[in-house]
Structure formats: structure tokens, C-alpha cells
Design a protein around this motif. Structure first.
Motif, PDB file in Angstrom:
ATOM      1  N   SER A  29       0.736  -1.103   0.051  1.00 53.66           N
ATOM      2  CA  SER A  29      -0.177   0.191  -0.087  1.00 53.66           C
ATOM      3  C   SER A  29       0.973   1.200   0.010  1.00 53.66           C
ATOM      4  CB  SER A  29      -1.060  -0.120   1.111  1.00 53.66           C
ATOM      5  OG  SER A  29      -1.696   1.316   1.288  1.00 53.66           O
ATOM      6  N   ARG A  30       1.942   1.159   0.716  1.00 51.24           N
ATOM      7  CA  ARG A  30       2.813   2.398   0.888  1.00 51.24           C
ATOM      8  C   ARG A  30       3.501   2.676  -0.565  1.00 51.24           C
ATOM      9  NH1 ARG A  30       4.191  -0.040   5.543  1.00 51.24           N
ATOM     10  NH2 ARG A  30       3.303   1.182   7.625  1.00 51.24           N
ATOM     11  N   VAL A  31       3.976   1.759  -1.228  1.00 53.03           N
ATOM     12  CA  VAL A  31       4.458   1.853  -2.443  1.00 53.03           C
ATOM     13  C   VAL A  31       3.291   2.394  -3.654  1.00 53.03           C
ATOM     14  CG1 VAL A  31       5.284   0.788  -4.448  1.00 53.03           C
ATOM     15  CG2 VAL A  31       6.182  -0.047  -2.186  1.00 53.03           C
ATOM     16  N   ILE A  32       2.353   1.861  -3.466  1.00 48.15           N
ATOM     17  CA  ILE A  32       1.235   2.354  -4.386  1.00 48.15           C
ATOM     18  C   ILE A  32       0.636   3.610  -4.230  1.00 48.15           C
ATOM     19  CG2 ILE A  32      -1.237   1.952  -5.066  1.00 48.15           C
ATOM     20  CD1 ILE A  32      -0.340  -1.164  -4.607  1.00 48.15           C
ATOM     21  N   ASN A  33       0.743   4.187  -2.894  1.00 53.14           N
ATOM     22  CA  ASN A  33       0.425   5.485  -2.639  1.00 53.14           C
ATOM     23  C   ASN A  33       1.474   6.498  -2.571  1.00 53.14           C
ATOM     24  OD1 ASN A  33      -2.648   5.390  -1.699  1.00 53.14           O
ATOM     25  ND2 ASN A  33      -1.720   3.818  -0.568  1.00 53.14           N
ATOM     26  N   GLY A  34       2.792   6.210  -3.075  1.00 49.17           N
ATOM     27  CA  GLY A  34       3.716   6.938  -3.124  1.00 49.17           C
ATOM     28  C   GLY A  34       4.666   7.337  -2.043  1.00 49.17           C
ATOM     29  N   GLU A  47       6.213  -2.822  -7.693  1.00 48.03           N
ATOM     30  CA  GLU A  47       5.886  -2.239  -9.099  1.00 48.03           C
ATOM     31  C   GLU A  47       5.833  -3.251  -9.971  1.00 48.03           C
ATOM     32  OE1 GLU A  47       8.590   1.014  -9.479  1.00 48.03           O
ATOM     33  OE2 GLU A  47       7.383   2.538  -8.463  1.00 48.03           O
ATOM     34  N   ALA A  48       6.815  -4.166 -10.008  1.00 44.99           N
ATOM     35  CA  ALA A  48       6.697  -5.356 -11.100  1.00 44.99           C
ATOM     36  C   ALA A  48       5.527  -6.133 -10.797  1.00 44.99           C
ATOM     37  CB  ALA A  48       7.731  -6.167 -10.932  1.00 44.99           C
ATOM     38  N   ALA A  49       5.078  -6.408  -9.562  1.00 48.78           N
ATOM     39  CA  ALA A  49       3.859  -7.345  -9.147  1.00 48.78           C
ATOM     40  C   ALA A  49       2.495  -6.446  -9.929  1.00 48.78           C
ATOM     41  CB  ALA A  49       3.702  -7.558  -7.630  1.00 48.78           C
ATOM     42  N   VAL A  50       2.642  -5.444  -9.640  1.00 48.93           N
ATOM     43  CA  VAL A  50       1.424  -4.498 -10.060  1.00 48.93           C
ATOM     44  C   VAL A  50       1.336  -4.639 -11.702  1.00 48.93           C
ATOM     45  CG1 VAL A  50       0.592  -2.033 -10.631  1.00 48.93           C
ATOM     46  CG2 VAL A  50       1.433  -2.772  -8.431  1.00 48.93           C
ATOM     47  N   ALA A  51       2.559  -4.535 -12.376  1.00 46.84           N
ATOM     48  CA  ALA A  51       2.448  -4.707 -13.919  1.00 46.84           C
ATOM     49  C   ALA A  51       2.105  -6.054 -14.255  1.00 46.84           C
ATOM     50  CB  ALA A  51       3.806  -4.337 -14.309  1.00 46.84           C
ATOM     51  N   GLU A  52       2.641  -7.067 -13.732  1.00 47.74           N
ATOM     52  CA  GLU A  52       2.453  -8.428 -13.867  1.00 47.74           C
ATOM     53  C   GLU A  52       0.804  -8.910 -13.656  1.00 47.74           C
ATOM     54  OE1 GLU A  52       5.172 -10.679 -11.355  1.00 47.74           O
ATOM     55  OE2 GLU A  52       6.970  -9.809 -12.597  1.00 47.74           O
ATOM     56  N   LEU A  53       0.409  -8.401 -12.657  1.00 45.56           N
ATOM     57  CA  LEU A  53      -0.975  -8.730 -12.322  1.00 45.56           C
ATOM     58  C   LEU A  53      -2.160  -7.909 -12.959  1.00 45.56           C
ATOM     59  CD1 LEU A  53      -0.579  -9.625  -8.550  1.00 45.56           C
ATOM     60  CD2 LEU A  53      -0.916 -11.177 -10.386  1.00 45.56           C
ATOM     61  N   LEU A 317       3.829  12.860   6.385  1.00 51.29           N
ATOM     62  CA  LEU A 317       2.432  12.876   6.636  1.00 51.29           C
ATOM     63  C   LEU A 317       1.904  11.709   5.720  1.00 51.29           C
ATOM     64  CD1 LEU A 317      -0.228  13.923   7.726  1.00 51.29           C
ATOM     65  CD2 LEU A 317      -0.494  15.619   5.660  1.00 51.29           C
ATOM     66  N   LEU A 318       2.362  11.615   4.365  1.00 51.29           N
ATOM     67  CA  LEU A 318       2.043  10.347   3.458  1.00 51.29           C
ATOM     68  C   LEU A 318       2.210   8.955   4.085  1.00 51.29           C
ATOM     69  CD1 LEU A 318       3.283  11.579   0.024  1.00 51.29           C
ATOM     70  CD2 LEU A 318       0.741  11.412   0.545  1.00 51.29           C
ATOM     71  N   ASP A 319       3.439   9.017   4.940  1.00 53.94           N
ATOM     72  CA  ASP A 319       3.600   7.740   5.522  1.00 53.94           C
ATOM     73  C   ASP A 319       2.764   7.314   6.539  1.00 53.94           C
ATOM     74  OD1 ASP A 319       5.984   7.363   4.064  1.00 53.94           O
ATOM     75  OD2 ASP A 319       7.240   8.356   5.891  1.00 53.94           O
ATOM     76  N   GLU A 320       2.219   8.308   7.557  1.00 53.15           N
ATOM     77  CA  GLU A 320       1.317   8.299   8.498  1.00 53.15           C
ATOM     78  C   GLU A 320      -0.145   7.837   7.879  1.00 53.15           C
ATOM     79  OE1 GLU A 320      -0.265  10.418  12.589  1.00 53.15           O
ATOM     80  OE2 GLU A 320       1.610  11.403  11.561  1.00 53.15           O
ATOM     81  N   ILE A 321      -0.393   8.590   6.739  1.00 52.75           N
ATOM     82  CA  ILE A 321      -1.702   7.837   6.105  1.00 52.75           C
ATOM     83  C   ILE A 321      -1.585   6.639   5.578  1.00 52.75           C
ATOM     84  CG2 ILE A 321      -3.234   8.666   4.225  1.00 52.75           C
ATOM     85  CD1 ILE A 321      -2.388  11.421   4.585  1.00 52.75           C
ATOM     86  N   ALA A 322      -0.531   6.199   4.884  1.00 48.92           N
ATOM     87  CA  ALA A 322      -0.646   5.143   4.316  1.00 48.92           C
ATOM     88  C   ALA A 322      -0.538   3.858   5.155  1.00 48.92           C
ATOM     89  CB  ALA A 322       0.723   4.931   3.464  1.00 48.92           C
ATOM     90  N   GLY A 323       0.053   3.914   6.327  1.00 49.24           N
ATOM     91  CA  GLY A 323       0.482   2.892   7.474  1.00 49.24           C
ATOM     92  C   GLY A 323      -0.272   3.296   8.796  1.00 49.24           C
ATOM     93  N   PRO A 324      -0.127   2.376   9.521  1.00 48.02           N
ATOM     94  CA  PRO A 324      -0.474   2.506  10.927  1.00 48.02           C
ATOM     95  C   PRO A 324       0.142   3.718  11.723  1.00 48.02           C
ATOM     96  CG  PRO A 324       0.862   0.620  10.987  1.00 48.02           C
ATOM     97  CD  PRO A 324       0.620   1.115   9.722  1.00 48.02           C
ATOM     98  N   SER A 325      -0.662   4.509  12.254  1.00 45.26           N
ATOM     99  CA  SER A 325      -0.063   5.667  13.032  1.00 45.26           C
ATOM    100  C   SER A 325       0.781   5.299  14.199  1.00 45.26           C
ATOM    101  CB  SER A 325      -1.207   6.695  13.773  1.00 45.26           C
ATOM    102  OG  SER A 325      -2.057   7.084  12.847  1.00 45.26           O
ATOM    103  N   PRO A 326       2.105   6.054  13.986  1.00 44.74           N
ATOM    104  CA  PRO A 326       3.164   5.624  15.268  1.00 44.74           C
ATOM    105  C   PRO A 326       2.436   5.934  16.589  1.00 44.74           C
ATOM    106  CG  PRO A 326       3.881   7.632  14.019  1.00 44.74           C
ATOM    107  CD  PRO A 326       2.460   7.068  13.344  1.00 44.74           C
ATOM    108  N   ALA A 327       3.095   5.385  17.582  1.00 44.98           N
ATOM    109  CA  ALA A 327       2.631   5.620  19.060  1.00 44.98           C
ATOM    110  C   ALA A 327       2.910   6.975  19.487  1.00 44.98           C
ATOM    111  CB  ALA A 327       3.107   4.733  20.011  1.00 44.98           C
ATOM    112  N   ARG A 328       2.262   7.704  20.209  1.00 48.33           N
ATOM    113  CA  ARG A 328       2.355   9.088  20.698  1.00 48.33           C
ATOM    114  C   ARG A 328       3.808   9.375  20.871  1.00 48.33           C
ATOM    115  NH1 ARG A 328      -0.953  13.218  23.252  1.00 48.33           N
ATOM    116  NH2 ARG A 328       0.326  14.529  24.476  1.00 48.33           N
ATOM    117  N   GLY A 329       4.585   8.651  21.739  1.00 50.47           N
ATOM    118  CA  GLY A 329       5.967   8.929  21.924  1.00 50.47           C
ATOM    119  C   GLY A 329       7.167   8.613  20.892  1.00 50.47           C
ATOM    120  N   ASP A 330       6.341   8.090  19.867  1.00 46.77           N
ATOM    121  CA  ASP A 330       7.381   7.478  18.694  1.00 46.77           C
ATOM    122  C   ASP A 330       7.236   8.467  17.450  1.00 46.77           C
ATOM    123  OD1 ASP A 330       8.198   5.558  20.330  1.00 46.77           O
ATOM    124  OD2 ASP A 330       6.655   4.174  19.584  1.00 46.77           O
TER     125      ASP A 330
END
Length: 346
Positions: A29-34, A47-53, A317-330
Motif C-alpha cells: 500500500s505504501r508503494v502504491i500510494n507514493g 511495481e513489477a507485481a502491479v504490472a504483472e497482475l 504525512l503520507l507515511d502516516e496516512i498509508a500505514g498505522p499511526s506511530p504511538a504518541r511517543g514515537d
């Protein structure tokens, strides 16, 4: 690596892309969302898997299932007059825009200059009409960051509000930049070094004042509160502070202004008072904006990588949107280096 099988008559799924690439669903998901936070090898595999499938992201389904809007808000808690007068903001916008150029994200610029606009923005954010928020020039008492935390909305700010900031942030090294400015002035023989601060409810302005004080102490100079004048990052504020400094300490021989715009206001007052720059009073700004380069004489200034700050904010911000939000202290706190650019004013 075992190839994933595409279901008969169905569209390939993100899970199948991840299996074909040999990565987890979140990484795919992170790769596809840039997102930039993946290795080049992983990116190429996905990206190769996206193209093949023949995988095609279903934007409508993704937005519906994940409550996604494919939009982020860049919020500046300032009135229009300040936004268009201060080069800092346009540089941040350019950096954010460049980071989003190759993504599907739309950027919404929102200026919040009064309580009414703040209430309207709060309603907009509460309705989750954007996927995340970039906050620029946040004051210590601004309620917006706390609202975003309550909503669980991804957020990155341009500079922490205080030393224990829980949100992800990107800033320049304000302390070292200011300290280097004072060190340079002292190296040129200046002994009565004044400063014009920004608004001290802004943590970055506090750190620039801390750096100034450290530079004075390092040089063995006697600290003098009469050499410190507060202002508000505007040209008019810089002019008022300069008049105040001259009235209190007419013997000053150097000024470090916490922004180029304030330095421009200080320069005008020094000229009106018959003080030559740099012969009588050396002058340094902060930002290394176009203002510094076009002043006469050209202004020595502390360069902060503002466009890079905007890019890094958007990437986090893109990282946080694409994946689970890091814990408050992290959550990351990125501090980028500054550089003193020496010109004729010092």
C-alpha cells in the motif's frame, strides 16, 4: 517466490500484489500510494507485481472502505496579509507541492486568521473531509493540534510547539543558526550585539533567542536584556523594535533579527538614524529569503532549508496516512541544519 494466482473473472487485489512481491499488504500500500519510506528494491518488486497482475487501484472503493478523501490540508493559522508578506510560507507550499506532485493527493490551502475561520475549519476537520493535515507556524496555545489528536487524524507540524511536542514535526536548527550569527558578529569585532526576536509564543522564536543568548555567553560578553527587543516577524514590528533598541542602547554595533523581513524594517530605522550598515551597525537576518538577497547592502542571513522542510513534512504525512499511526511517543521530530550565508551587511 510463489506467484499469486489471480481469481478467475475478478480484479487482482492488493493482497495478491503483496504476495507476488513477497511483502506485507501495508508495504504494498505504501508503494502504491507514493510513500518514500520503502527501499528501492521493495519499490521495484511491488511495481513489477502491479504490472504483472494488471492491478489497478479502485479509488472509489478505497476511499469508501478506508474513509479516504485523497486530499490533505495545509493549514496556516495566519491572516492573508501575513501569508503573502512572509516568504517563508510560499517556500513551504512549494516544498509540499513538490512532494505531492507524483501522488494522487490534492492539496487544500487553508488560512485561519480569526476565531470564525478557526471554528469553520474545526467543523471541516471533524467531518473528516481530508486524510491528514500539515500545520505551519503553530502557536503554543493553538487548539488545532489537540483537536487533530482527538480526531485521530494524521498531522505533521512545521516546528514543535514546545520541547515535549507529541506530534510529528519538521524544523530547522533555530538554536544553532542564531548562535552562529552571534559568533560571526563577534568575530568581526562587534561587542554590543542586539537581537530582535519573533513572537515568543512560537517555539522556533524561543529557540532563536536561546541561541542568541548562548552565542553571547560563549563570546564572554555581558548579557544585557536591554539589547533584546520582541517583535512579531513583520517589517513594521522589526522597525518598532529597532527604534526601541536605539533608544535604550544607542551604542549598539550589531543586530541579529530573527527574520529577514524584520531585518528589512530594522535597516530602514538605522538609515533614518544615520547609522551606516555595516560600518556603524552590522545586521543579520534569518531565512535567507529573496528579501536578504535584494536588500542594499545584501543581507547576511541564516539559511534554513524551507522547501526541504515542506517536502519532509509532506513525506511524513503520507507515511502516516498509508500505514498505522506511530504511538504518541514515537512520532518523528526532524531537525534540518541551518547555514550562515555571509554578505555585505555584516
Amino acid at each position: 517466490m510463489a506467484a499469486a494466482r489471480v481469481r478467475s473473472g475478478g480484479r487482482p487485489t492488493l493482497e495478491e500484489v503483496a504476495a507476488r512481491a513477497g511483502v506485507g499488504r501495508g508495504t504494498a500500500s505504501r508503494v502504491i500510494n507514493g510513500s518514500p519510506r520503502v527501499s528501492e528494491q521493495t519499490r521495484e518488486a511491488v511495481e513489477a507485481a502491479v504490472a504483472e497482475l494488471g492491478y489497478v487501484p479502485n479509488r472509489a472503493a478505497r476511499a469508501l472502505a478506508g474513509n479516504r478523501t485523497d486530499a490533505i490540508a495545509l493549514v496556516v493559522p495566519e491572516p492573508e496579509t501575513r501569508f503573502f508578506a512572509e516568504p517563508y510560507f510560499s517556500a513551504i507550499v512549494r516544498g509540499v507541492g513538490s512532494a505531492l506532485a507524483d501522488t494522487e493527493m490534492q492539496l487544500l490551502l487553508t488560512l485561519v486568521g480569526n476565531d470564525r475561520e478557526r471554528r469553520r475549519l474545526a467543523q471541516y476537520l471533524t467531518a473528516h473531509r481530508v486524510d491528514g493535515v500539515l500545520l505551519v507556524a503553530v502557536h503554543d496555545d493553538d487548539p488545532l493540534p489537540d483537536l487533530l489528536e482527538q480526531l485521530g487524524m494524521p498531522c505533521v507540524i512545521s516546528g514543535p510547539r514546545h520541547a515535549a511536542e507529541p506530534l510529528a514535526s519538521v524544523d530547522s536548527d533555530n538554536f544553532e543558526g542564531a548562535r552562529a550569527a552571534v559568533e560571526h558578529l563577534v568575530s568581526r569585532g562587534r561587542r554590543s550585539v542586539a537581537t530582535i526576536t519573533g513572537r515568543l509564543e512560537v517555539y522556533g522564536a524561543q529557540r532563536r533567542l536561546d541561541g542568541y543568548r548562548a552565542g553571547v555567553s560563549d563570546a564572554g560578553l555581558t548579557p544585557d536584556e536591554h539589547l533584546i527587543a520582541p517583535a512579531d516577524f513583520t517589517e513594521e514590528g522589526g522597525a518598532r523594535a529597532m527604534r526601541e533598541l536605539l533608544s535604550r542602547r544607542p551604542d549598539l554595533d550589531a543586530v541579529f533579527a530573527a527574520s529577514d523581513v524584520m531585518a528589512a524594517g530594522a535597516r530602514q530605522v538605522l538609515r533614518e538614524a544615520g547609522r551606516r550598515i555595516p560600518q556603524d551597525v552590522a545586521l543579520i537576518g534569518f531565512d535567507d529569503s529573496a528579501v536578504a538577497r535584494h536588500m542594499h547592502p545584501p543581507l547576511t542571513s541564516v539559511r534554513q532549508p524551507i522547501e526541504e522542510m515542506g517536502r519532509r513534512m509532506a513525506q511524513l504525512l503520507l507515511d502516516e496516512i498509508a500505514g498505522p499511526s506511530p504511538a504518541r511517543g514515537d512520532r518523528p521530530a526532524v531537525v534540518l541544519p541551518t547555514e550562515l550565508v555571509i554578505r555585505e551587511s555584516s
